[in-house]
Motif scaffolding. Structure first.
Motif, PDB file in Angstrom:
ATOM      1  N   ALA A 184      43.587 119.694  63.913  1.00  0.00           N
ATOM      2  CA  ALA A 184      42.738 119.853  65.089  1.00  0.00           C
ATOM      3  C   ALA A 184      43.127 118.800  66.112  1.00  0.00           C
ATOM      4  O   ALA A 184      43.703 117.771  65.770  1.00  0.00           O
ATOM      5  CB  ALA A 184      41.268 119.715  64.709  1.00  0.00           C
ATOM      6  N   PRO A 185      42.833 119.031  67.388  1.00  0.00           N
ATOM      7  CA  PRO A 185      43.184 118.027  68.396  1.00  0.00           C
ATOM      8  C   PRO A 185      42.484 116.700  68.149  1.00  0.00           C
ATOM      9  O   PRO A 185      41.401 116.661  67.565  1.00  0.00           O
ATOM     10  CB  PRO A 185      42.724 118.670  69.708  1.00  0.00           C
ATOM     11  CG  PRO A 185      41.686 119.658  69.293  1.00  0.00           C
ATOM     12  CD  PRO A 185      42.139 120.172  67.962  1.00  0.00           C
TER      13      PRO A 185
ATOM     14  N   LEU B 259      37.330 122.738  62.915  1.00  0.00           N
ATOM     15  CA  LEU B 259      38.285 123.258  61.934  1.00  0.00           C
ATOM     16  C   LEU B 259      39.151 124.328  62.567  1.00  0.00           C
ATOM     17  O   LEU B 259      38.655 125.201  63.286  1.00  0.00           O
ATOM     18  CB  LEU B 259      37.531 123.854  60.743  1.00  0.00           C
ATOM     19  CG  LEU B 259      38.355 124.597  59.688  1.00  0.00           C
ATOM     20  CD1 LEU B 259      39.286 123.628  58.948  1.00  0.00           C
ATOM     21  CD2 LEU B 259      37.433 125.313  58.697  1.00  0.00           C
ATOM     22  N   LEU B 260      40.465 124.290  62.285  1.00  0.00           N
ATOM     23  CA  LEU B 260      41.418 125.294  62.747  1.00  0.00           C
ATOM     24  C   LEU B 260      42.235 125.816  61.574  1.00  0.00           C
ATOM     25  O   LEU B 260      42.754 125.033  60.771  1.00  0.00           O
ATOM     26  CB  LEU B 260      42.371 124.710  63.790  1.00  0.00           C
ATOM     27  CG  LEU B 260      41.786 124.383  65.159  1.00  0.00           C
ATOM     28  CD1 LEU B 260      42.765 123.538  65.968  1.00  0.00           C
ATOM     29  CD2 LEU B 260      41.441 125.662  65.916  1.00  0.00           C
TER      30      LEU B 260
ATOM     31  N   GLY C 125      51.692 126.312  71.890  1.00  0.00           N
ATOM     32  CA  GLY C 125      52.786 126.791  71.060  1.00  0.00           C
ATOM     33  C   GLY C 125      53.343 125.728  70.145  1.00  0.00           C
ATOM     34  O   GLY C 125      54.058 126.028  69.190  1.00  0.00           O
ATOM     35  N   THR C 126      53.009 124.465  70.429  1.00  0.00           N
ATOM     36  CA  THR C 126      53.485 123.340  69.621  1.00  0.00           C
ATOM     37  C   THR C 126      52.343 122.541  69.024  1.00  0.00           C
ATOM     38  O   THR C 126      52.340 122.219  67.836  1.00  0.00           O
ATOM     39  CB  THR C 126      54.365 122.412  70.469  1.00  0.00           C
ATOM     40  OG1 THR C 126      55.470 123.158  70.990  1.00  0.00           O
ATOM     41  CG2 THR C 126      54.879 121.247  69.635  1.00  0.00           C
ATOM     42  N   ARG C 127      51.345 122.207  69.847  1.00  0.00           N
ATOM     43  CA  ARG C 127      50.249 121.374  69.367  1.00  0.00           C
ATOM     44  C   ARG C 127      48.969 121.699  70.115  1.00  0.00           C
ATOM     45  O   ARG C 127      48.979 122.260  71.223  1.00  0.00           O
ATOM     46  CB  ARG C 127      50.573 119.893  69.553  1.00  0.00           C
ATOM     47  CG  ARG C 127      50.795 119.485  71.007  1.00  0.00           C
ATOM     48  CD  ARG C 127      51.210 118.032  71.138  1.00  0.00           C
ATOM     49  NE  ARG C 127      50.141 117.128  70.754  1.00  0.00           N
ATOM     50  CZ  ARG C 127      49.243 116.648  71.626  1.00  0.00           C
ATOM     51  NH1 ARG C 127      49.278 117.010  72.905  1.00  0.00           N
ATOM     52  NH2 ARG C 127      48.307 115.813  71.225  1.00  0.00           N
ATOM     53  N   TRP C 128      47.846 121.333  69.461  1.00  0.00           N
ATOM     54  CA  TRP C 128      46.538 121.455  70.080  1.00  0.00           C
ATOM     55  C   TRP C 128      46.185 120.168  70.812  1.00  0.00           C
ATOM     56  O   TRP C 128      46.511 119.079  70.351  1.00  0.00           O
ATOM     57  CB  TRP C 128      45.465 121.728  69.019  1.00  0.00           C
ATOM     58  CG  TRP C 128      45.445 123.137  68.525  1.00  0.00           C
ATOM     59  CD1 TRP C 128      46.152 123.641  67.467  1.00  0.00           C
ATOM     60  CD2 TRP C 128      44.682 124.213  69.072  1.00  0.00           C
ATOM     61  NE1 TRP C 128      45.874 124.986  67.308  1.00  0.00           N
ATOM     62  CE2 TRP C 128      44.965 125.354  68.278  1.00  0.00           C
ATOM     63  CE3 TRP C 128      43.782 124.329  70.125  1.00  0.00           C
ATOM     64  CZ2 TRP C 128      44.380 126.590  68.531  1.00  0.00           C
ATOM     65  CZ3 TRP C 128      43.203 125.553  70.377  1.00  0.00           C
ATOM     66  CH2 TRP C 128      43.504 126.672  69.590  1.00  0.00           C
ATOM     67  N   SER C 129      45.503 120.301  71.937  1.00  0.00           N
ATOM     68  CA  SER C 129      45.055 119.130  72.683  1.00  0.00           C
ATOM     69  C   SER C 129      43.703 119.427  73.306  1.00  0.00           C
ATOM     70  O   SER C 129      43.357 120.581  73.577  1.00  0.00           O
ATOM     71  CB  SER C 129      46.062 118.753  73.775  1.00  0.00           C
ATOM     72  OG  SER C 129      46.252 119.829  74.682  1.00  0.00           O
TER      73      SER C 129
END
Length: 377
Positions: free
Chosen positions: A236-237, A222-223, A280-284
């Motif tokens: 979440a990624p 969870l984020l 800064g844009t997406r989680w991976s």
């Protein structure tokens, strides 16, 4: 929860760990005598590192928890016990946070008698108790992470157990405004089970928190993010719908945020270390060489990142990102039975890893957990 509460028991004969020379570049650092279960480590300022947790005290099997805090200056390779106003409380120290202005926070578990959560604040005037409210309708709870922007802007996250017929857990978010802790309304998550274990504060309007959330298919990482106005759930990624959780967070600016934990892989659902990054844009998901186990500790400084944890709670695992390349940390075994790293900090080019180690007890003896710290380059 972020960290399982393991039993600590007495037995002076088991108090000596087989430290000795660590293989490779790792060297051990001394702790004061006595057992302790470390849970967290944090860099407090340019010269000081803290690590904290709890120990059992008293006689009999039901020994109460007592918090413990250790400090080490960069000029020394040994740790010393630091007194805090929480020392007589029945709580763990689950989280440490420090602001750029030099303020520091300790957060722990709830107090049944006062219906508050134990926290303590340190500034240039010394220590002060700062109990946080426990939500109504809960049996208990606590904070598992804390992060400070400055002296009047700090966040703490954790969990509560609602009072009801079912065993459930809800996440907890509270904010320090310079005078008191105040509960913050979390986003609607449509679940009876979720908790938060890690948090990092980049700016007053940029705070991340991480944990686990229950779904019909099992627990998932969870984020959550705070933008200065409200908290919202963030994607979440992609984990191929794997079960898992986040346990810790750290950041080096808005475009360099990290989270670690575990995911379950394979038909047997074996735990594997989880490392995730936000650019800064997406989680991976990051393919760090940590293998099986759970990650508990994380440090980020400049372009360097280090993560540590344990496989089955007994074998140390870890990895380091430096100069754009990941390498496995060859962490040595410290105890003859278990070696469980829980935290890592960066000091210049060196890393200090802290954790708990146990020796194999002799027949009829109980095992004792002792703190350890190893330093490597």
């Amino acid at each position: 929860m972020k960290r399982a509460l393991l039993a600590l028991t007495g037995g002076l004969a088991a108090l000596t760990l087989a430290f000795g020379p660590a293989p490779g570049p790792w060297a051990t650092e001394e702790f004061p005598a006595g057992d302790a279960r470390l849970l967290v480590a944090e860099r407090i300022d340019a010269d000081t590192t803290w690590t904290a947790g709890f120990r059992r005290s008293g006689e009999g099997k039901q020994k109460p928890l007592r918090p413990v805090l250790f400090s080490r200056e960069d000029s020394s390779y040994s740790w010393k016990r630091i007194p805090t106003p929480l020392d007589d409380a029945r709580t763990r120290i689950n989280g440490i946070g420090a602001s750029p202005e030099g303020d520091a926070w300790l957060v722990g578990d709830s107090d049944e008698a006062t219906r508050t959560i134990h926290t303590a604040h340190h500034d240039n005037t010394g220590w002060k108790l700062a109990p946080a409210p426990l939500p109504e309708g809960t049996l208990g709870g606590g904070f598992l992470g804390v992060a400070a922007v400055d002296h009047d802007d700090a966040w703490a996250v954790g969990w509560t157990q609602p009072d009801g017929p079912l065993l459930t857990f809800h996440g907890l978010i509270e904010h320090w405004d310079g005078a008191a802790w105040r509960q913050v309304v979390p986003p609607a998550l449509d679940t009876d089970y979720w908790s938060l274990g890690g948090i990092t504060a980049i700016a007053p309007d940029n705070v991340w928190a991480a944990g686990t959330i229950g779904t019909p298919d099992g627990a998932r990482p969870l984020l959550l993010h705070y933008d200065g106005t409200s908290w919202t759930r963030q994607p979440a990624p992609e984990l191929d719908s794997l079960k898992g959780e986040f346990t810790a967070m750290a950041s080096n600016g808005a475009n360099d945020v990290w989270a670690v934990g575990r995911v379950e892989r394979g038909a047997a659902g074996t735990d594997h270390g989880l490392v995730a990054h936000f650019d800064g844009t997406r989680w991976s998901v990051v393919d760090a060489p940590v293998g099986q186990g759970r990650l508990y500790g994380l440090t980020v400084e400049g372009g360097a990142v280090a993560v540590v944890g344990a496989e089955n709670g007994s074998k140390p695992i870890g990895a380091r990102l430096q100069y754009g390349s990941w390498q496995a940390l060859r962490l040595p075994a410290v105890g003859t039975q278990d070696t469980m790293p829980v935290g890592v900090v960066t000091t210049g080019r060196s890393l200090t890893v802290v954790g708990v180690a146990t020796n194999t007890p002799a027949a009829g003896e109980e095992r004792v957990m002792l703190p350890f710290a190893i330093r490597g380059f």
